[in-house]
Write an enzyme that holds these catalytic residues in place. Structure first.
Site, short mmCIF file in Angstrom:
data_model
loop_
_atom_site.label_atom_id
_atom_site.label_comp_id
_atom_site.label_asym_id
_atom_site.label_seq_id
_atom_site.Cartn_x
_atom_site.Cartn_y
_atom_site.Cartn_z
N CYS A 1 -10.61 -0.32 4.24
CA CYS A 1 -9.89 -0.77 5.44
C CYS A 1 -9.13 0.41 6.03
O CYS A 1 -8.37 1.08 5.34
CB CYS A 1 -8.91 -1.89 5.09
SG CYS A 1 -9.75 -3.44 4.78
N ARG B 1 0.82 -1.23 0.00
CA ARG B 1 0.00 0.00 0.00
C ARG B 1 0.85 1.27 0.00
O ARG B 1 0.52 2.25 0.66
CB ARG B 1 -0.97 0.01 1.18
CG ARG B 1 -1.93 -1.12 1.24
CD ARG B 1 -2.97 -1.08 0.10
NE ARG B 1 -3.76 -2.29 0.15
CZ ARG B 1 -3.45 -3.38 -0.54
NH1 ARG B 1 -2.42 -3.40 -1.37
NH2 ARG B 1 -4.19 -4.45 -0.44
N GLU C 1 -4.04 2.92 7.34
CA GLU C 1 -3.90 2.79 5.88
C GLU C 1 -4.58 4.01 5.23
O GLU C 1 -4.11 4.53 4.22
CB GLU C 1 -4.58 1.50 5.41
CG GLU C 1 -4.46 1.28 3.92
CD GLU C 1 -4.94 -0.12 3.52
OE1 GLU C 1 -4.55 -1.11 4.19
OE2 GLU C 1 -5.70 -0.21 2.54
C1 LIG Z 1 -15.43 0.58 -0.01
C2 LIG Z 1 -13.94 0.74 -0.22
C3 LIG Z 1 -13.19 -0.37 -0.53
C4 LIG Z 1 -11.80 -0.26 -0.72
N1 LIG Z 1 -11.10 -1.37 -1.02
C5 LIG Z 1 -9.77 -1.27 -1.22
C6 LIG Z 1 -9.00 -2.42 -1.55
O1 LIG Z 1 -9.49 -3.53 -1.68
N2 LIG Z 1 -7.66 -2.26 -1.74
C7 LIG Z 1 -7.06 -1.04 -1.64
O2 LIG Z 1 -5.83 -0.95 -1.85
N3 LIG Z 1 -7.76 0.07 -1.32
C8 LIG Z 1 -9.10 -0.01 -1.11
N4 LIG Z 1 -9.81 1.10 -0.79
C9 LIG Z 1 -9.11 2.40 -0.61
C10 LIG Z 1 -9.04 3.25 -1.89
O3 LIG Z 1 -10.10 2.96 -2.78
C11 LIG Z 1 -7.71 3.07 -2.63
O4 LIG Z 1 -6.62 3.44 -1.81
C12 LIG Z 1 -7.69 3.90 -3.93
O5 LIG Z 1 -6.66 3.45 -4.73
C13 LIG Z 1 -7.50 5.39 -3.68
O6 LIG Z 1 -7.68 6.04 -4.92
P1 LIG Z 1 -8.32 7.51 -4.97
O7 LIG Z 1 -8.33 7.95 -6.39
O8 LIG Z 1 -9.61 7.55 -4.28
O9 LIG Z 1 -7.23 8.33 -4.16
P2 LIG Z 1 -7.49 9.45 -3.05
O10 LIG Z 1 -8.09 8.81 -1.86
O11 LIG Z 1 -8.18 10.61 -3.65
O12 LIG Z 1 -5.97 9.84 -2.71
C14 LIG Z 1 -5.13 8.91 -2.10
C15 LIG Z 1 -3.69 9.42 -2.20
O13 LIG Z 1 -3.30 9.42 -3.57
C16 LIG Z 1 -2.88 10.72 -3.96
N5 LIG Z 1 -3.31 10.93 -5.34
C17 LIG Z 1 -4.54 10.87 -5.86
N6 LIG Z 1 -4.50 11.09 -7.20
C18 LIG Z 1 -3.20 11.31 -7.51
C19 LIG Z 1 -2.51 11.61 -8.71
N7 LIG Z 1 -3.12 11.75 -9.88
N8 LIG Z 1 -1.15 11.79 -8.64
C20 LIG Z 1 -0.48 11.66 -7.46
N9 LIG Z 1 -1.08 11.37 -6.30
C21 LIG Z 1 -2.43 11.20 -6.32
C22 LIG Z 1 -3.57 11.68 -2.98
O14 LIG Z 1 -2.86 12.90 -2.86
C23 LIG Z 1 -3.52 10.86 -1.71
O15 LIG Z 1 -2.23 10.99 -1.13
C24 LIG Z 1 -11.19 1.02 -0.60
C25 LIG Z 1 -11.96 2.14 -0.29
C26 LIG Z 1 -13.33 2.01 -0.11
C27 LIG Z 1 -14.15 3.24 0.21
#
Ligand SMILES: Cc1cc2nc3c(=O)[nH]c(=O)nc-3n(C[C@H](O)[C@H](O)[C@H](O)COP(=O)(O)OP(=O)(O)OC[C@H]3O[C@@H](n4cnc5c(N)ncnc54)[C@H](O)[C@@H]3O)c2cc1C
Length: 287
Positions: free
Chosen positions: A205, A157, A275
């Site tokens: 999580c 992660r 996380e």
């Molecule tokens: C119901 C649910 C289930 C989930 N299941 C999982 C799972 O199975 N496995 C898992 O790993 N995660 C899971 N997650 C967590 C989440 O979905 C992941 O971490 C996802 O990859 C985050 O992506 P995001 O676009 O929402 O990033 P954000 O939450 O918007 O940002 C996360 C980080 O990434 C950075 N970021 C975002 N976009 C960029 C970019 N273009 N360039 C550089 N940095 C950037 C942000 O600054 C921040 O530091 C889950 C979340 C939910 C709500």
């Protein structure tokens, strides 16, 4: 101005950003990064906000989202070039329709490509870093570079993406496979998620799994399932999920998080690490 970040996070928590800017093109992105640099304004790029817990005070700078210019998806025989603003969900379905395998495990993760590369999102023993060939990034100075998988040093992660780098495009590897096999793998992921994950507002999580252990099991065995502070509740279904069951505030989730850590440490001597990324002034986040 003063856009509530609760509208941009899956937790539905978070006060206003001083400004929210949707960059619709690379030029646009470079311009906003230059503006922030020249005026010494803090900025933060977000995707779907699905791994964020944002304070009720919000963010005293510019929150940047990637818009239309970062939504392209270009398929090849054994790779796909994807704009960093693209949601994972559609990508997985489209790869199946094209009879390409490699992305099935991402089904059900509600993030964008950019956020998923930053966090090295994964499930079922796989992570996006396994599929990344390269990522194109823009620095705060507006310089564009291409980072290969080796440069990104993906770990559990996490990635080595520089803190001031914005992912703009990603190339993922995939390969041709039998449609039935792809659909079966997606169905397995879907069933497993349906069986284990609670519905409702959350950031997935909340804690990282300590080496060799499942955080959810430790939290459950520490008797924390169902514990509530305000509208923040430890899920009965999966103890590593904190749910916002209505109008939970940042402080409700934060206090519940502290309580969980305390109880787990008391019972097992294990210190849980978040996380979910906490975006709050005065609370240092190592990422
Ligand atoms: C119901 C649910 C289930 C989930 N299941 C999982 C799972 O199975 N496995 C898992 O790993 N995660 C899971 N997650 C967590 C989440 O979905 C992941 O971490 C996802 O990859 C985050 O992506 P995001 O676009 O929402 O990033 P954000 O939450 O918007 O940002 C996360 C980080 O990434 C950075 N970021 C975002 N976009 C960029 C970019 N273009 N360039 C550089 N940095 C950037 C942000 O600054 C921040 O530091 C889950 C979340 C939910 C709500």
């Amino acid at each position: 101005m003063n856009e509530l970040l609760s509208r941009h996070t899956t937790f539905r928590i978070g006060g206003p950003a001083a400004a929210l800017f949707t960059a619709d093109s690379r030029e646009n992105l470079k311009r906003v990064l230059a503006f922030a640099r020249v005026n010494r304004i803090a900025w933060k790029v977000i995707g779907a906000g699905s791994n964020l817990l944002v304070s009720d005070q919000g963010f005293p700078g510019i929150v940047i989202k990637l818009g239309a210019g970062f939504a392209a998806v270009d398929w090849e025989k054994s790779a796909v070039h994807v704009g960093a603003g693209v949601p994972l969900a559609g990508l997985v379905d489209e790869s199946a329709a094209r009879e390409l395998t490699g992305l099935e495990f991402l089904w059900g993760i509600p993030g964008t490509l950019g956020g998923s590369v930053k966090t090295n999102a994964g499930a079922f023993g796989r992570c996006i870093g396994d599929q990344v060939v390269e990522a194109r990034v823009a620095s705060a100075e507006g310089k564009e570079t291409t980072l290969r998988r080796e440069d990104l040093k993906f770990g559990y992660r996490r990635s080595d993406l520089p803190g001031d780098a914005v992912v703009t495009d990603v190339t993922l590897s995939c390969r041709k496979s039998k449609p039935d096999d792809i659909l079966r793998r997606i169905e397995e992921c879907r069933q497993q998620r349906l069986a284990t994950q609670p519905k409702g507002a959350s950031a997935g999580c909340f804690f990282r799994n300590p080496r060799g252990q499942a955080a959810g099991r430790l939290i459950d065995q520490a008797g924390m399932k169902g514990r509530r502070i305000g509208d923040a509740v430890v899920s009965d279904r999966h103890a590593n999920f904190i749910l916002n069951q209505g109008r939970a505030q940042f402080s409700d989730v934060y206090q519940l998080m502290e309580l969980i850590k305390l109880e787990v440490e008391k019972k097992f001597g294990v210190v849980l690490e978040e996380e979910t990324e906490i975006l709050a002034e005065g609370i240092a986040d190592a990422r």
